[in-house]
Design a protein around this motif. Structure first.
Motif, short mmCIF file in Angstrom:
data_model
loop_
_atom_site.label_atom_id
_atom_site.label_comp_id
_atom_site.label_asym_id
_atom_site.label_seq_id
_atom_site.Cartn_x
_atom_site.Cartn_y
_atom_site.Cartn_z
N TYR A 195 -15.89 2.27 -4.39
CA TYR A 195 -14.66 2.19 -3.59
C TYR A 195 -14.98 2.06 -2.09
O TYR A 195 -15.83 2.78 -1.56
N THR A 250 0.85 -1.19 0.00
CA THR A 250 0.00 0.00 0.00
C THR A 250 0.89 1.23 0.00
O THR A 250 2.04 1.18 0.42
N CYS A 297 -4.73 2.68 -4.82
CA CYS A 297 -5.72 1.67 -4.45
C CYS A 297 -5.09 0.28 -4.38
O CYS A 297 -4.17 -0.05 -5.12
N LEU A 354 -7.70 1.83 0.19
CA LEU A 354 -8.86 2.02 -0.68
C LEU A 354 -8.92 0.83 -1.63
O LEU A 354 -7.93 0.50 -2.28
N VAL A 355 -10.08 0.21 -1.72
CA VAL A 355 -10.23 -0.98 -2.55
C VAL A 355 -11.48 -0.83 -3.41
O VAL A 355 -12.55 -0.52 -2.90
N GLN A 356 -11.33 -1.03 -4.72
CA GLN A 356 -12.50 -1.02 -5.58
C GLN A 356 -13.21 -2.37 -5.46
O GLN A 356 -12.69 -3.40 -5.87
N LEU A 386 -9.06 8.11 -8.92
CA LEU A 386 -8.55 6.99 -8.13
C LEU A 386 -8.06 5.84 -8.99
O LEU A 386 -7.14 5.11 -8.61
#
Length: 398
Positions: free
Chosen positions: A390, A14, A119, A377-379, A113
């Motif tokens: 997100y 990350t 992400c 942050l994760v889609q 993003l």
């Protein structure tokens, strides 16, 4: 309490704190020159002369450029490399009008993003949580009998993520804070509760309705002051007194991926409202009202019906104007509909950038807490099916 994992989340790649802050400030810098477009109200489009005030070019050029750029090319490595001089060339230094359309579209993409490289991939997260390759949600879960396709997609993916987090943390009786499309200030307050309560071990928050966020540095009536503001949350933006503005937050709710996939903007209703505002200004000497037009468009079969219904809702004497007068205004502005269409495309293009600033602010807030093992942050969702796709995810030190 026992735990059954071997790969600590701390090892999951990350962005480090300095890089995350750098990306936040890059998005902030771009929006500092682009926000006037997002903050322009469509209802005032003709009364204010918004196109001529903010855009130095033709609407045809904007629509053609949008078609060339969207959908964008497959996602590459992060490309944020703009400096202040590069950004100012997009807008005229004296008039502040948008003058370099191609550069604007590229910069907007680069500050979303999907392209700024902050992400975490959903698959990577699940592999760290479960110690195995996970390609898709468990198809055995059936939800189509009581949910539409959009909600079913969201629940399938999010339930898998929550289950993985719970198993990773060894949670049996302690809590996980979960929010799926939490409206307005509920999303940031979810993160605050998570940070403050030791018994809450993890959070997975997908917000929505950015227009309902309260902003600490936006002018508001004294009686509307909340105990905790929805935006900004992180120290950097609070120190600067950063404010997006309600219209910009409304723009953040737009869905670029859906528009790029062919979804049509509600152009006729936007056009009707903008022309109505001209009528109100010129025929009623009134541009401000505490009332709203409401659902006049959906109840109307034509422009005349819309005007009469709207004027009633606004407490104005609709019998004052004959049908012919109303249609004269319609015909007067009909030839300028492309301006309105093109301008709303510019707002759509900016929507992922404003969303990026809001979500990066929330992630930076979590990074400021000293009890975090991992946050990112994760889609989670397909952005065409579910535009607010997100999640802000955080796991405390165990």
């Amino acid at each position: 309490m026992s735990f059954s994992y071997h790969r600590p989340l701390e090892a999951l790649g990350t962005p480090a704190g300095p890089l995350l802050l750098q990306r936040l400030l890059a998005v902030r810098d771009f929006l500092s020159v682009a926000l006037p477009i997002a903050n322009a109200h469509t209802g005032d489009f003709y009364t204010r002369g918004v196109w001529g005030e903010l855009v130095g070019g033709s609407p045809e050029a904007v629509l053609a450029a949008f078609s060339r750029h969207h959908p964008p090319e497959p996602r590459q490595e992060p490309t944020v490399s703009w400096d202040e001089s590069g950004l100012t060339k997009i807008f005229c230094e004296t008039t502040h009008k948008l003058v370099d359309l191609e550069a604007f579209l590229v910069a907007a993409k680069d500050h979303s993003l999907a392209y700024i490289g902050v992400c975490t991939q959903l698959g990577q997260l699940l592999e760290h949580l479960t110690e195995k390759e996970v390609k898709s949600p468990d198809k055995r879960i059936q939800t189509d009998e009581f949910m539409n396709n959009k909600k079913s997609h969201e629940v399938l993916v999010m339930s898998q993520v929550i289950d993985a987090i719970a198993n990773y943390c060894g949670i049996k009786q302690d809590s996980i804070m979960v929010g799926l499309h939490t409206c307005g200030d509920l999303a940031p307050n979810t993160l605050r509760i998570f940070a403050a309560k030791p018994e809450i071990k993890a959070v997975c928050s997908v917000g929505c309705c950015y227009h309902l966020l309260s902003e600490e540095f936006e002018t508001q009536a004294e009686e509307n002051t909340p105990e905790k503001w929805g935006f900004p949350m992180c120290q950097e933006l609070r120190k600067e007194g950063w404010c997006c503005g309600r219209n910009a937050r409304m723009s953040a709710c737009l869905a670029l991926d859906r528009v790029a996939a062919g979804q049509v903007l509600p152009l006729e209703s936007l056009f009707y409202r903008a022309v109505l505002q001209v009528i109100i200004k010129e025929c009623y000497d009134n541009v401000k009202s505490d009332r709203r037009v409401g659902k006049a468009f959906s109840k109307s079969s034509c422009f005349i019906d819309y005007c009469r219904e709207s004027l009633k809702n606004l407490g104005l004497d609709e019998s004052k104007l004959p049908d012919s007068c109303l249609m004269e205004y319609h015909e007067m502005y009909k030839g300028r509909m492309k301006e309105l269409e093109a301008f709303n495309m510019l707002k759509v293009v900016l929507s992922p950038c404003i969303e990026a600033l809001i979500l990066l602010d929330r992630l930076c807030y979590l990074r400021e807490q000293d009890n975090m093992a991992w946050s990112g942050l994760v889609q989670l969702f397909d952005p065409v099916k579910s535009p607010r796709c997100y999640a802000v995810i955080g796991v405390k030190k165990l």
